[in-house]
Scaffold this motif. Structure first.
Motif, PDB file in Angstrom:
ATOM      1  N   SER A 123      28.845  55.842  -6.364  1.00  0.00           N
ATOM      2  CA  SER A 123      30.040  56.686  -6.263  1.00  0.00           C
ATOM      3  C   SER A 123      31.271  55.859  -5.918  1.00  0.00           C
ATOM      4  N   TYR A 124      31.113  54.823  -5.108  1.00  0.00           N
ATOM      5  CA  TYR A 124      32.249  53.956  -4.772  1.00  0.00           C
ATOM      6  C   TYR A 124      32.703  53.164  -5.991  1.00  0.00           C
ATOM      7  N   ARG A 125      31.758  52.736  -6.786  1.00  0.00           N
ATOM      8  CA  ARG A 125      32.139  51.997  -7.996  1.00  0.00           C
ATOM      9  C   ARG A 125      32.942  52.882  -8.938  1.00  0.00           C
ATOM     10  N   HIS A 126      32.598  54.177  -8.982  1.00  0.00           N
ATOM     11  CA  HIS A 126      33.358  55.110  -9.816  1.00  0.00           C
ATOM     12  C   HIS A 126      34.783  55.295  -9.306  1.00  0.00           C
ATOM     13  N   LEU A 127      34.987  55.082  -7.995  1.00  0.00           N
ATOM     14  CA  LEU A 127      36.330  55.186  -7.425  1.00  0.00           C
ATOM     15  C   LEU A 127      37.179  53.953  -7.737  1.00  0.00           C
TER      16      LEU A 127
END
Length: 370
Positions: A123-127
């Motif tokens: 999810s952080y990579r998607h941010l």
């Protein structure tokens, strides 16, 4: 001195000095349970201090980003992400101010919720954050071996985290700052702030760093409460799944396992916790609860499974409602829901034969058991 408020039990609940500029109260107007507490603070700030009361999340983001740009310049910053709201909002503020100069590290301490490391990292990579994931489960479990005292466990987890984080930070060239998601309740509960208040518990991101790290600290959320942090996160466009996530303690399941922490106990509690939290989501109750989790008790009890006598572990479920974490009420979850969750845990988690529900409020109890 002029007494301006009193009760039957407290003769001096509030007073002012005769110079007209000094006021004092013998209670906490800032906490959620205080009747008209926010109105009292509003009257003081607007009527006496002559402030404007125009704070908004948008204004906070603008002023904080400008301050961070000026303070950090071209320096490199390293920040530990936990998957929680506080560190995530701090990361987005820093990312908006300095972009790729921010280096995020997400450490798997072996004490996270079931499958949380992989899910949160993605999810952080998607941010769009610049993030590195680190598997350090064995180091943390080794550090906790033989420890039972809650403060000793918190300190061991904190030291192990600093060791891992320091090692990873040294892989990045010219890092000068450590970013942290510290918020005001962390500070209040961890240190005595200009007075005789006692330390309630040690927080993992409060209290200073070893000199060997040689980093300055930047804490953009240090003066905000949790509800304010969420408002800022919404302004920044934080993923709703992270924004609405329940608070989770920095030491993780290490302080929800009472007594010594072992890999077997962690695995057991992860399954119990997963059934409880997923049940809250499935029943539409998750967003009505401020924080929830399961605690593995150092207690075994007699039970019956089929025709056999058992002597297995007991677990406690904890769910509270709150605004800021400074005070909290136990959550009145439906009895039918609790019965289904209890049955699911006992039937599906080998080694558990009893489930209890914590109905203590804060104060006098804390939200976590350790």
């Amino acid at each position: 001195m002029e007494v301006i408020a009193s009760t039957n039990d407290v003769p001096v609940a509030a007073y002012r000095l005769l110079d007209g500029m000094t006021y004092a109260v013998q209670f906490h107007p800032e906490v959620y349970h205080t009747t008209d507490g926010l109105q009292l603070l509003h009257n003081f700030v607007i009527g006496i201090c002559d402030c404007t009361g125009d704070w908004t999340p948008h204004g906070f983001v603008e002023t904080t980003v400008k301050r961070l740009e000026q303070e950090l310049g071209q320096d490199q910053v390293v920040l530990a992400l936990s998957g929680g709201v506080d560190s995530s909002v701090a990361a987005l503020l820093l990312d908006r101010a300095i972009g790729d100069q921010l280096h995020c590290i997400f450490v798997d301490n072996g004490l996270l919720r079931k499958d949380e490391f992989e899910r949160v990292l993605e999810s952080y990579r998607h941010l769009g954050l610049n993030i590195t994931g680190v598997d350090a489960k064995d180091e943390f479990l080794t550090a906790l071996k033989g420890l039972e005292d809650p403060e000793a466990k918190r300190k061991a987890i904190g030291k192990a985290f600093i060791d891992v984080f320091d090692r990873e930070a040294r892989r990045i060239t010219d890092v000068k700052w450590l970013g942290q998601g510290t918020i005001y309740p962390d500070v209040i509960e961890s240190v005595s702030v200009n007075g005789p208040s006692v330390t309630i518990k040690s927080h993992h991101n409060v209290g200073g760093l070893p000199a060997r790290m040689n980093l300055k600290v930047v804490e953009p959320l240090r003066l905000l409460f949790k509800d304010e942090v969420r408002r800022v996160g919404k302004e920044l466009g934080l993923d709703p799944n992270i924004l609405g996530r329940h608070p989770f303690p920095g030491p993780g399941l290490g302080i929800r396992i009472l007594g010594e922490v072992t890999s077997e106990k962690v695995a057991l509690l992860q399954e119990v916790d997963h059934i409880f939290i997923q049940g809250l989501r499935d029943e539409g109750l998750y967003d009505k609860v401020w924080q929830a989790g399961a605690i593995l008790l150092p207690v075994r009890s007699v039970g019956v499974m089929g025709d056999e006598r058992t002597y297995e572990n007991a677990v406690a479920l904890r769910a509270v409602t709150s605004m800021d974490g400074m005070t909290a009420d136990w959550c009145h979850l439906p009895y039918e829901f609790l019965a289904r969750i209890s049955n699911a845990i006992i039937n599906r988690v080998r080694g558990v034969n009893r489930v209890v529900y914590d109905i203590s409020s804060k104060p006098p109890a804390t939200i976590e058991w350790e």
